[in-house]
Design a protein around this motif. Structure first.
Motif, PDB file in Angstrom:
ATOM      1  N   GLY A 293       0.805  -1.206   0.000  1.00 32.60           N
ATOM      2  CA  GLY A 293       0.000   0.000   0.000  1.00 32.60           C
ATOM      3  C   GLY A 293       0.842   1.263   0.000  1.00 32.60           C
ATOM      4  O   GLY A 293       2.067   1.224  -0.164  1.00 32.60           O
ATOM      5  N   HIS A 294       0.159   2.405   0.184  1.00 27.92           N
ATOM      6  CA  HIS A 294       0.825   3.701   0.148  1.00 27.92           C
ATOM      7  C   HIS A 294       1.350   4.054   1.537  1.00 27.92           C
ATOM      8  O   HIS A 294       0.663   3.873   2.536  1.00 27.92           O
ATOM      9  CB  HIS A 294      -0.150   4.776  -0.325  1.00 27.92           C
ATOM     10  CG  HIS A 294       0.508   6.097  -0.553  1.00 27.92           C
ATOM     11  ND1 HIS A 294       1.252   6.375  -1.680  1.00 27.92           N
ATOM     12  CD2 HIS A 294       0.543   7.218   0.223  1.00 27.92           C
ATOM     13  CE1 HIS A 294       1.709   7.607  -1.600  1.00 27.92           C
ATOM     14  NE2 HIS A 294       1.289   8.144  -0.456  1.00 27.92           N
ATOM     15  N   HIS A 295       2.581   4.555   1.567  1.00 29.10           N
ATOM     16  CA  HIS A 295       3.199   4.927   2.842  1.00 29.10           C
ATOM     17  C   HIS A 295       3.877   6.289   2.717  1.00 29.10           C
ATOM     18  O   HIS A 295       4.478   6.614   1.684  1.00 29.10           O
ATOM     19  CB  HIS A 295       4.266   3.902   3.255  1.00 29.10           C
ATOM     20  CG  HIS A 295       3.703   2.555   3.594  1.00 29.10           C
ATOM     21  ND1 HIS A 295       3.366   2.172   4.869  1.00 29.10           N
ATOM     22  CD2 HIS A 295       3.409   1.476   2.796  1.00 29.10           C
ATOM     23  CE1 HIS A 295       2.905   0.930   4.854  1.00 29.10           C
ATOM     24  NE2 HIS A 295       2.920   0.485   3.605  1.00 29.10           N
ATOM     25  N   ASN A 296       3.770   7.073   3.775  1.00 29.32           N
ATOM     26  CA  ASN A 296       4.551   8.302   3.917  1.00 29.32           C
ATOM     27  C   ASN A 296       5.564   8.062   5.032  1.00 29.32           C
ATOM     28  O   ASN A 296       5.174   7.854   6.191  1.00 29.32           O
ATOM     29  CB  ASN A 296       3.667   9.498   4.270  1.00 29.32           C
ATOM     30  CG  ASN A 296       2.744   9.878   3.139  1.00 29.32           C
ATOM     31  OD1 ASN A 296       3.142   9.847   1.984  1.00 29.32           O
ATOM     32  ND2 ASN A 296       1.507  10.235   3.462  1.00 29.32           N
TER      33      ASN A 296
ATOM     34  N   ASN B 208       7.240   9.520  -0.201  1.00 30.71           N
ATOM     35  CA  ASN B 208       6.006   8.802  -0.512  1.00 30.71           C
ATOM     36  C   ASN B 208       6.334   7.518  -1.266  1.00 30.71           C
ATOM     37  O   ASN B 208       7.025   7.555  -2.288  1.00 30.71           O
ATOM     38  CB  ASN B 208       5.090   9.684  -1.363  1.00 30.71           C
ATOM     39  CG  ASN B 208       4.732  10.977  -0.661  1.00 30.71           C
ATOM     40  OD1 ASN B 208       4.300  10.963   0.491  1.00 30.71           O
ATOM     41  ND2 ASN B 208       4.916  12.105  -1.340  1.00 30.71           N
TER      42      ASN B 208
ATOM     43  N   ASP C 187       4.869   3.622  -2.753  1.00 29.49           N
ATOM     44  CA  ASP C 187       3.779   2.711  -3.106  1.00 29.49           C
ATOM     45  C   ASP C 187       4.366   1.303  -3.082  1.00 29.49           C
ATOM     46  O   ASP C 187       4.984   0.851  -4.051  1.00 29.49           O
ATOM     47  CB  ASP C 187       3.229   3.056  -4.486  1.00 29.49           C
ATOM     48  CG  ASP C 187       2.014   2.218  -4.852  1.00 29.49           C
ATOM     49  OD1 ASP C 187       1.376   1.681  -3.915  1.00 29.49           O
ATOM     50  OD2 ASP C 187       1.723   2.082  -6.054  1.00 29.49           O
TER      51      ASP C 187
ATOM     52  N   THR D 198      10.939  -2.369  -3.295  1.00 30.05           N
ATOM     53  CA  THR D 198      10.839  -0.958  -3.663  1.00 30.05           C
ATOM     54  C   THR D 198      12.197  -0.326  -3.393  1.00 30.05           C
ATOM     55  O   THR D 198      12.651  -0.264  -2.244  1.00 30.05           O
ATOM     56  CB  THR D 198       9.752  -0.235  -2.851  1.00 30.05           C
ATOM     57  OG1 THR D 198       8.491  -0.860  -3.079  1.00 30.05           O
ATOM     58  CG2 THR D 198       9.668   1.232  -3.252  1.00 30.05           C
TER      59      THR D 198
END
Length: 474
Positions: free
Chosen positions: A431-434, A447, A449, A456
């Motif tokens: 998922g998306h993470h900051n 940011n 994904d 990643t």
């Protein structure tokens, strides 16, 4: 009376100029490369990469520093996010290096350059890209291909980087030993006494064993292989990186993980004795985040004077002052960097100290550098005597002025490389993470994904107060 003297001096100078004009710009005779690159570094350190690119001195293919201009432009455009241009610059640089290697194998004459070098300084010799710079070039080219969506080309490029290191390991020690023998036989100088006089540079070199084994390249290679499912190749390169940085906690965990997955029983016993049991923490719907953090810009070579006892052509022993390149301990200050991920604070571990590789490379080059300096001193002394004999005091003065002003150390190196690079690795749910990056008093939100069961890759660059990053799913 003065006219013949000046005419003779002009003739001698023209011999140098004509012999070197096709390979060396006039400014390189009296101004070192590091000095010329100061405006470039000043703008780059503040994150103004496009402006820095405009400051890179213009070089054509006949220039002794042509390859350096390509490397500097390749790195600056990479930092600016212009990956197609960076790829093109590195492609040209790689082709030029291959061409130079082929010429060396065919023993193509360097007579014209050698004349210029004997009458001036080593800047008249075409710059030969050292192994650590070649491996870094291929590593950044691999990243360029990744960011442009060509994973296969990235793997090809990283294999080239590893081939550079393999060839260097096979050839390096013979080359150094031959240079020391030539220094003692041809120049009649005691290498031990020179080594005792020249700065050791140990505060720069640190624990680097040589100037070509680059854990940064091995690590990127291993990550790409792992992302491609080629776990055996990944395991080999993680182990190579670990040999260079045995205290790196992330490399320790990488070899433990893959040794377990691949059933490397004997290796696993040895690694578990050294690093403890592998703590398996793989959960469903998670991916791995690999962060490479490049900080600062590498230090330039400085110039120092060293007095050497040299036997002249008349077999007289005299002391001469020669200019040699040297690395001093960096005055750059790098605050600690850390990432906050899911309320967990993670710190980085060093994967390469580029200036250590640069200093080790210079240390291995010293015998050859000093041999050329001695030959140059004798040639310049012959020129001075001839001009003094035919032109009296005026001829002697002119020759001395030229000899002193042209006595410059070779301070060339790829100056837009990072000072060092560090790594960090963690698992994150899909998922998306900051995530928050903190470097001293500076903060940067990153940011991501994250994809399940995928890596990643995040490349962070920090120069001065400028921080930027690039993230990609492998």
């Amino acid at each position: 009376m003065l006219k013949p003297i000046f005419s003779k001096f002009v003739c001698i100078f023209m011999v140098f100029t004509l012999s070197g004009c096709a390979t060396m710009q006039f400014r390189d005779l009296f101004s070192g490369y590091a000095q010329q690159m100061k405006p470039v570094k000043l703008k780059a350190i503040n994150g103004h990469f496009d402006q820095a690119l405009q400051e890179v001195p213009i070089r054509d293919m006949s220039d002794t520093n042509y390859i350096l201009a390509l490397l500097e432009k390749g790195r600056l455009t990479h930092l600016a996010g212009d990956y197609p241009s960076s790829k093109n610059y590195f492609f040209q640089a790689s082709g030029y290096i291959d061409e130079q290697k082929l010429k060396a194998k065919l023993q193509v004459s360097k007579g014209i350059q050698n004349i210029g070098a004997v009458l001036s300084n080593d800047n008249a010799i075409t710059y030969e890209v050292p192994d650590y710079e070649q491996s870094m070039m291929h590593s950044y080219q691999a990243l360029n291909y990744l960011y442009l969506g060509d994973h296969e080309a990235a793997l090809v490029e990283i294999r080239k980087a590893n081939l550079v290191q393999r060839a260097a390991l096979e050839n390096n020690f013979d080359v150094i030993n031959d240079a020391i023998v030539n220094l003692q036989d041809d120049a009649k100088l005691d290498w031990q006494s020179i080594s005792a006089t020249y700065p050791e540079m140990e505060d720069v070199i640190g624990e680097a064993k040589n100037g070509f084994q680059n854990a940064y390249t091995f690590f990127i290679s291993a990550v790409l292989y792992e992302a491609s499912g080629e776990l055996n190749d990944a395991y080999i390169d993680y182990k190579k990186a670990l040999e260079i940085y045995p205290d790196n906690q992330y490399l320790q965990n990488d070899v433990l993980k893959l040794a377990t997955k691949l059933g490397m029983t004997d290796d696993l016993v040895n690694f578990e004795k050294r690093f403890g049991k592998y703590q398996k923490n793989e959960q469903k719907n998670t991916g791995q985040v690999v962060v490479i953090y490049d900080q600062g810009l590498v230090e330039e070579r400085d110039e120092m004077r060293l007095r050497l006892p040299v036997y002249t052509s008349d077999a007289e022993m005299r002391f001469y002052s020669v200019s040699l390149p040297v690395y001093h301990k960096s005055e750059q200050y790098f605050p600690n960097a850390q990432l906050s991920i899911n309320d967990e604070i993670l710190t980085f571990d060093q994967i390469v100290k580029v200036e250590a590789l640069a200093a080790q490379t210079l240390k291995s080059q010293l015998p050859s550098l000093i041999t050329r300096q001695v030959i140059r001193l004798i040639a310049k002394e012959k020129m001075r005597k001839k001009m003094s004999k035919e032109g009296g005091d005026v001829g002697n003065i002119l020759a001395n002025i030229y000899n002193l002003s042209s006595e410059r150390a070779d301070t060339r190196s790829w100056l837009t490389l990072p000072q060092s690079s560090n790594i960090l690795r963690s698992d994150l749910t899909e998922g998306h993470h900051n995530i928050s990056l903190k470097i001293g008093s500076l903060n940067k939100e990153i940011n991501l994904d994250v994809k399940a069961n995928r890596i990643t890759l995040v490349n962070i660059t920090a120069t001065g107060n400028h921080i930027d990053y690039k993230a990609i799913n492998l």
